[in-house]
Design an enzyme around this catalytic site. Structure first.
Site, short mmCIF file in Angstrom:
data_model
loop_
_atom_site.label_atom_id
_atom_site.label_comp_id
_atom_site.label_asym_id
_atom_site.label_seq_id
_atom_site.Cartn_x
_atom_site.Cartn_y
_atom_site.Cartn_z
N ALA A 25 -19.80 -7.42 7.88
CA ALA A 25 -20.62 -7.72 6.69
C ALA A 25 -19.71 -8.21 5.58
CB ALA A 25 -21.36 -6.46 6.25
N LYS A 69 -10.39 5.43 -0.75
CA LYS A 69 -9.96 6.74 -1.32
C LYS A 69 -10.93 7.24 -2.38
CE LYS A 69 -7.90 3.01 -2.63
NZ LYS A 69 -6.73 2.17 -2.58
N VAL A 111 -4.52 6.71 1.65
CA VAL A 111 -3.37 7.16 0.86
C VAL A 111 -2.09 6.53 1.42
CG1 VAL A 111 -2.09 9.14 -0.05
CG2 VAL A 111 -4.52 9.39 0.51
N ILE A 129 1.81 3.91 5.17
CA ILE A 129 2.58 5.12 5.50
C ILE A 129 1.65 6.15 6.15
CG2 ILE A 129 4.05 6.96 4.58
CD1 ILE A 129 4.39 5.30 2.04
N GLU A 142 -6.87 -2.95 -7.00
CA GLU A 142 -8.27 -2.67 -6.70
C GLU A 142 -9.13 -3.79 -7.28
OE1 GLU A 142 -9.31 0.13 -4.82
OE2 GLU A 142 -7.18 -0.06 -4.52
N LYS A 186 -6.05 9.55 -4.71
CA LYS A 186 -5.12 9.82 -3.58
C LYS A 186 -4.56 11.23 -3.68
CE LYS A 186 -4.03 4.92 -3.09
NZ LYS A 186 -3.26 3.82 -3.63
N GLY A 244 -1.52 -3.88 0.52
CA GLY A 244 -1.35 -5.19 1.15
C GLY A 244 -2.14 -5.26 2.44
P1 NAP Z 1 -11.51 -6.85 -1.09
O1 NAP Z 1 -10.40 -7.78 -0.78
O2 NAP Z 1 -12.20 -6.97 -2.40
O3 NAP Z 1 -12.58 -6.97 0.09
C1 NAP Z 1 -13.85 -6.37 0.03
C2 NAP Z 1 -14.69 -6.98 1.13
O4 NAP Z 1 -15.95 -6.33 1.14
C3 NAP Z 1 -14.98 -8.45 0.93
O5 NAP Z 1 -14.92 -9.13 2.15
C4 NAP Z 1 -16.41 -8.49 0.39
O6 NAP Z 1 -17.12 -9.64 0.76
C5 NAP Z 1 -16.99 -7.27 1.08
N1 NAP Z 1 -18.10 -6.67 0.33
C6 NAP Z 1 -18.04 -6.06 -0.86
N2 NAP Z 1 -19.27 -5.64 -1.24
C7 NAP Z 1 -20.11 -6.00 -0.25
C8 NAP Z 1 -21.50 -5.86 -0.05
N3 NAP Z 1 -22.30 -5.29 -0.94
N4 NAP Z 1 -22.04 -6.36 1.09
C9 NAP Z 1 -21.28 -6.97 2.01
N5 NAP Z 1 -19.95 -7.13 1.89
C10 NAP Z 1 -19.36 -6.64 0.77
O7 NAP Z 1 -11.03 -5.34 -0.99
P2 NAP Z 1 -9.76 -4.77 -0.21
O8 NAP Z 1 -8.55 -4.92 -1.08
O9 NAP Z 1 -9.72 -5.30 1.15
O10 NAP Z 1 -10.09 -3.20 -0.23
C11 NAP Z 1 -11.05 -2.67 0.63
C12 NAP Z 1 -10.95 -1.14 0.60
O11 NAP Z 1 -9.67 -0.75 1.04
C13 NAP Z 1 -11.12 -0.52 -0.79
O12 NAP Z 1 -11.75 0.73 -0.65
C14 NAP Z 1 -9.68 -0.32 -1.26
O13 NAP Z 1 -9.54 0.72 -2.19
C15 NAP Z 1 -9.03 0.06 0.04
N6 NAP Z 1 -7.60 -0.22 0.12
C16 NAP Z 1 -7.11 -1.42 -0.24
C17 NAP Z 1 -5.75 -1.68 -0.10
C18 NAP Z 1 -5.17 -2.99 -0.48
O14 NAP Z 1 -3.94 -3.14 -0.40
N7 NAP Z 1 -5.94 -3.98 -0.89
C19 NAP Z 1 -4.90 -0.68 0.42
C20 NAP Z 1 -5.45 0.56 0.78
C21 NAP Z 1 -6.81 0.77 0.65
P3 NAP Z 1 -16.70 -11.10 0.22
O15 NAP Z 1 -15.33 -11.36 0.81
O16 NAP Z 1 -17.72 -12.02 0.75
O17 NAP Z 1 -16.65 -10.99 -1.27
N1 HSE Z 2 -4.69 -0.63 -5.33
C1 HSE Z 2 -4.02 0.25 -4.44
C2 HSE Z 2 -2.55 0.30 -4.79
C3 HSE Z 2 -4.20 -0.21 -3.03
O1 HSE Z 2 -2.08 -0.59 -5.49
O2 HSE Z 2 -1.85 1.23 -4.37
C4 HSE Z 2 -3.64 0.75 -2.01
O3 HSE Z 2 -4.35 1.93 -1.97
#
Ligand code: NAP
Ligand code: HSE
Length: 436
Positions: free
Chosen positions: A43, A105, A132, A136, A190, A205, A302
């Site tokens: 999705a 988280k 978290v 790691i 985020e 976290k 990342g």
């Molecule tokens: P992101 O790049 O913003 O990706 C979110 C994805 O979810 C996008 O593909 C978006 O669609 C989709 N989405 C959001 N709302 C939606 C909805 N209502 N219906 C359908 N699709 C929806 O976020 P991310 O950085 O990958 O992070 C995702 C999760 O992982 C978060 O909880 C974040 O805290 C966690 N996280 C992230 C990292 C990091 O390094 N980025 C590390 C650890 C944990 P579209 O692409 O079409 O907009």
């Molecule tokens: N925004 C978060 C960070 C992503 O910078 O650590 C990983 O959880």
């Protein structure tokens, strides 16, 4: 054997990394899991956006519920972010008897108690290694590798964005805004970067780590939280001159009357390995009574580093598909009926050392006034740095490091010092941990 069919919610930074790594390492992963893992449905909000992964074999929808209720989906991987919708979808997946993997988280810190209870009842797993420390495997280390220890404290740099910003400011002289923009472009931040820079993400976290370390329910609202917005170049330089680096740290420490869980900028002595954890890297020190101090280091955010943790969870879930739910590692490390209600202390009851910076009038006796108040509040001074006044200025910066003291005493001392006629403005206070 048929591959396990996965429904993915979100194809952004982490979702696309997960698709790429699963496809690149498919053979190795199947050998470990005992079955192939195939992402069949996903999705997204936008069906036509360019993706940084191949999506030819994935059926896309803009309705995440369609993925969750699809009877062929065996495991739901939630990588959308946000809390409310994710909460409903994860609970629905659990109710449908599906295992869940999430990197969210915020969701776990705010609703984990309820989600794990529902999962327990339904006999399914909710795995959250990526929540978290990015890549790691800190959840696994705490839950399994250190399971024989009484954990004394956990101290970590758990937000990659903040560590990246502070490192860029320190090493390259970048402005806060430039460094934040760079972190956003690299996919570290985020969706709402206020979660990073205001310390909320790190507090989510630390809520999770404290729960797993001490066997207590998740209690996000009890965590003292400060971000990095108040950190100036000036404080970074003074800390440097005194042999410290400023890091945004999360601390969870077991004390005699309760547990401290706090997130704030912290001075760390240079000689500690964790003071040299730079850029997007995270570093988490865990002190156990048997093992002593252990350090976990790696990329905290990342696309592929986070995918690495998501896929480790997926492999664990696939292995567990055939195992008895009773024999699984409990979600929060301790058996659900063995969680205890040790109080989380208010910040006033936390004990830590401090870095103080104040602007004092340049005349004899001022330092004596300040040290008198500190002495009355039972605060010992560890080091003092006084700078020359700038040309034409009548105020000089005074920087002090103190021994550990109750935050309550420090609050009172700061109030009294700020009220002195010889002191201008507010005192800057940054907490200091030696992590001995
Ligand atoms: P992101 O790049 O913003 O990706 C979110 C994805 O979810 C996008 O593909 C978006 O669609 C989709 N989405 C959001 N709302 C939606 C909805 N209502 N219906 C359908 N699709 C929806 O976020 P991310 O950085 O990958 O992070 C995702 C999760 O992982 C978060 O909880 C974040 O805290 C966690 N996280 C992230 C990292 C990091 O390094 N980025 C590390 C650890 C944990 P579209 O692409 O079409 O907009
Ligand atoms: N925004 C978060 C960070 C992503 O910078 O650590 C990983 O959880």
């Amino acid at each position: 054997m048929e591959p396990v069919k996965i429904g993915l919610l979100g194809l952004g930074t982490v979702g696309s990394g997960t698709v790429n790594v699963l496809s690149r390492n498919a053979g190795e992963i199947a050998r470990r899991a005992g079955r192939g893992i195939q992402i069949c449905w996903a999705a997204t909000r936008d069906l036509y956006k360019d993706r940084s992964c191949k999506i030819e074999n994935i059926r896309l929808t803009t309705n995440p519920r369609e993925v969750v209720i699809n009877p062929q989906v065996e495991v739901v991987v939630e990588l959308m972010g946000g809390v409310d919708l994710a909460y409903h979808l994860v609970l629905e997946a659990i109710t449908q008897g599906k295992h869940v993997v999430t990197a969210n988280k915020a969701l776990i810190a705010l609703h984990g108690n309820e989600i794990f209870a529902a999962a327990q009842k339904a006999g399914v797993m909710v795995a959250f290694e990526a929540a978290v420390g990015g890549g790691i495997p800190i959840i696994k280390a705490l839950r399994e590798g250190l399971a024989g220890n009484r954990i004394e404290w956990v101290a970590g740099i758990v937000n990659g964005t903040n560590n990246f910003i502070l490192t860029e400011m320190q090493d390259k002289g970048c402005s806060f805004a430039e460094a934040l923009l760079d972190a956003q472009q690299r996919g570290y931040a985020e969706a709402n970067p206020a979660f990073d820079i205001e310390g909320i993400d790190a507090a989510h976290k630390m809520t999770i780590l404290a729960s797993i370390a001490f066997g207590i329910p998740l209690q996000f609202e009890q965590v003292y939280t400060e971000g990095i917005c108040t950190i100036t170049r000036e404080d970074i330089d003074y800390a440097d001159q005194l042999g410290y680096r400023i890091k945004h740290m999360g601390i969870a420490r077991r004390g005699e009357i309760g547990i401290e869980v706090r997130v704030h900028p912290t001075l760390i002595p240079y000689r500690r390995l964790i003071a040299n954890v730079d850029g997007v890297m995270n570093g988490i020190v865990v002190k156990g009574d048997a093992v002593g101090s252990t350090l976990y280091y790696g990329p905290g955010a990342g696309s592929e580093p986070t995918a690495s943790a998501v896929i480790a969870d997926l492999i664990e879930v696939v292995r567990a598909l055939t195992s008895d739910p009773e024999n699984r590692v409990p979600h929060l490390a301790f058996q659900p009926d063995a969680l205890v209600e040790i109080p989380i202390l208010s910040m006033e009851e936390a004990k830590t050392a401090y870095y103080l910076r104040m602007q004092a009038i340049d005349r004899p006796g001022v330092l004596a006034e300040i040290t008198y108040i500190l002495g009355e509040q039972g605060i010992s001074i560890e080091a003092v740095l006084q700078k020359e006044p700038a040309f034409g200025e009548s105020y000089v910066p005074i920087i002090m490091l103190t021994q550990p003291v109750l935050e309550r005493n420090m609050n009172q001392a700061i109030c009294r010092i700020e009220a002195l006629e010889s002191i201008e403005g507010k005192i800057v206070r940054i907490r200091l941990e030696t992590l001995d």
